[in-house]
Scaffold this active site. Sequence first.
Site, PDB file in Angstrom:
ATOM      1  N   TYR A 125       0.521  -1.292  -0.073  1.00  0.00           N
ATOM      2  CA  TYR A 125       0.066   0.009  -0.105  1.00  0.00           C
ATOM      3  C   TYR A 125       0.820   1.493   0.083  1.00  0.00           C
ATOM      4  O   TYR A 125       0.461   2.376   0.145  1.00  0.00           O
ATOM      5  CB  TYR A 125      -0.954   0.188   1.294  1.00  0.00           C
ATOM      6  CG  TYR A 125      -2.089  -0.955   1.272  1.00  0.00           C
ATOM      7  CD1 TYR A 125      -2.422  -1.945   0.231  1.00  0.00           C
ATOM      8  CD2 TYR A 125      -3.068  -1.004   2.174  1.00  0.00           C
ATOM      9  CE1 TYR A 125      -3.183  -2.792  -0.016  1.00  0.00           C
ATOM     10  CE2 TYR A 125      -4.218  -1.796   2.200  1.00  0.00           C
ATOM     11  CZ  TYR A 125      -4.239  -2.810   1.197  1.00  0.00           C
ATOM     12  OH  TYR A 125      -5.379  -3.652   0.845  1.00  0.00           O
ATOM     13  N   LYS A 174       4.643 -14.118   4.535  1.00  0.00           N
ATOM     14  CA  LYS A 174       4.696 -14.907   3.229  1.00  0.00           C
ATOM     15  C   LYS A 174       6.035 -15.281   2.875  1.00  0.00           C
ATOM     16  O   LYS A 174       6.238 -15.236   1.689  1.00  0.00           O
ATOM     17  CB  LYS A 174       3.817 -14.690   2.357  1.00  0.00           C
ATOM     18  CG  LYS A 174       3.420 -15.323   1.102  1.00  0.00           C
ATOM     19  CD  LYS A 174       2.677 -16.732   1.491  1.00  0.00           C
ATOM     20  CE  LYS A 174       2.452 -17.627   0.433  1.00  0.00           C
ATOM     21  NZ  LYS A 174       1.764 -18.794   0.609  1.00  0.00           N
ATOM     22  N   ASP A 207      -1.496 -17.536   4.740  1.00  0.00           N
ATOM     23  CA  ASP A 207      -2.807 -18.315   4.163  1.00  0.00           C
ATOM     24  C   ASP A 207      -3.227 -19.370   5.186  1.00  0.00           C
ATOM     25  O   ASP A 207      -4.367 -19.666   5.400  1.00  0.00           O
ATOM     26  CB  ASP A 207      -2.450 -19.307   2.872  1.00  0.00           C
ATOM     27  CG  ASP A 207      -1.130 -19.603   2.593  1.00  0.00           C
ATOM     28  OD1 ASP A 207      -0.184 -19.245   3.367  1.00  0.00           O
ATOM     29  OD2 ASP A 207      -0.948 -20.539   1.783  1.00  0.00           O
ATOM     30  N   ASP A 231      -4.712  -5.748   6.550  1.00  0.00           N
ATOM     31  CA  ASP A 231      -5.880  -5.328   5.846  1.00  0.00           C
ATOM     32  C   ASP A 231      -6.836  -6.550   5.788  1.00  0.00           C
ATOM     33  O   ASP A 231      -8.025  -6.441   6.350  1.00  0.00           O
ATOM     34  CB  ASP A 231      -5.602  -4.531   4.525  1.00  0.00           C
ATOM     35  CG  ASP A 231      -6.713  -3.778   4.098  1.00  0.00           C
ATOM     36  OD1 ASP A 231      -7.925  -3.719   4.718  1.00  0.00           O
ATOM     37  OD2 ASP A 231      -7.016  -3.453   2.928  1.00  0.00           O
ATOM     38  N   ASP A 235     -10.306  -7.664   8.767  1.00  0.00           N
ATOM     39  CA  ASP A 235     -11.508  -7.883   8.451  1.00  0.00           C
ATOM     40  C   ASP A 235     -12.103  -9.550   8.639  1.00  0.00           C
ATOM     41  O   ASP A 235     -13.209  -9.498   8.790  1.00  0.00           O
ATOM     42  CB  ASP A 235     -11.656  -7.710   6.805  1.00  0.00           C
ATOM     43  CG  ASP A 235     -11.819  -6.127   6.659  1.00  0.00           C
ATOM     44  OD1 ASP A 235     -11.598  -5.388   7.425  1.00  0.00           O
ATOM     45  OD2 ASP A 235     -12.373  -5.767   5.735  1.00  0.00           O
TER      46      ASP A 235
END
Length: 335
Positions: A125, A174, A207, A231, A235
């Site tokens: 971002y 990751k 994941d 992000d 959520d």
Amino acid sequence: MTQQRITVIRGDGIGPSIIDSAIQILDKVGCDFAYDYADAGLTALENEGELLPQTTLDLIAKNKVSLKGPLTTPVGEGFTSINVSLRKQFKLYSNVRPVLSFKGTQARYEDIDIITVRENTEGMYSGLGQVVSEDGSEAQAMSKITREGADRIVTFAYELARREGRKKVTAVHKANILKSTSGLFLKVAREVAERYPDIESTEMIVDNCCMQLVMNPHQFDVIVTTNLFGDILSDLCAGLVGGLGMAPGANIGTDCAIFEAVHGSAPDIAGKNLANPTSVILASIQMLEYLEMGDKAEKIRSALKDVIESGDRTTRDLGGEHGTTDFTAAMLERL
């Protein structure tokens, strides 16, 4: 003592109604704040011709503490995200998203208590290297992670965990695929963890973390991760406790902080007295804790728990039949 001034951005859509609810509650509990109101988003675009006016930026910089409703950034018209712009402008490097179960919600789980600490200014971002080829057949974007940024956010997470008596911090990454950027984040996270032997440290590939949050969310306490992953995960965590209407957010820098409802502006129900103000009420609780007004924060949290658990004048998303003003009245009676 000097009266604490708060910059208030009421926002778009349902923003004004839920912010007004939070202000009434803060006043009722005796906070004695002085409020400076400022525009941003579509309201500012209509009134002042820009999404984020300089007058608003000046007020945020002056007061150092802000309470913000949801803002709308026009999609597909070349506008930069207002939230991203604010985080960059004021170096709000840490995004803190707690989720807590409340009895009486429509949530699928009980006894959830997780904090996601998300790096707020780097990663995917950051806006670096965004290029689309002239023929529109190829697009590129750059992710940048710095040692300083990684150390700062992971240290913030451990300090928060220690301050709040948390027992475990999970670094999510990751690094098995993104060996440079996520690899650096993980390397730094391991180094920081060594400085906090009193706190259990774990690490998890993103994941797998998503799957584990759905299958066994109670294993998590504090999650710390990079911007994009944070992000998504925050959520997901909100979904565990009933949705974004039950989730607040704090954007914290070295000397400035913005507290916000994390859901959208919901223009379809704006002006209809239907919105659930819980997210921004919880954000105001975060603000009080940041200002070391924990006693008042706890009074509001206790009242909120009682309103939702008893179903007293709750909104439709909480299984009730009432609106914002009735919900607020139920809160004010308890305070």
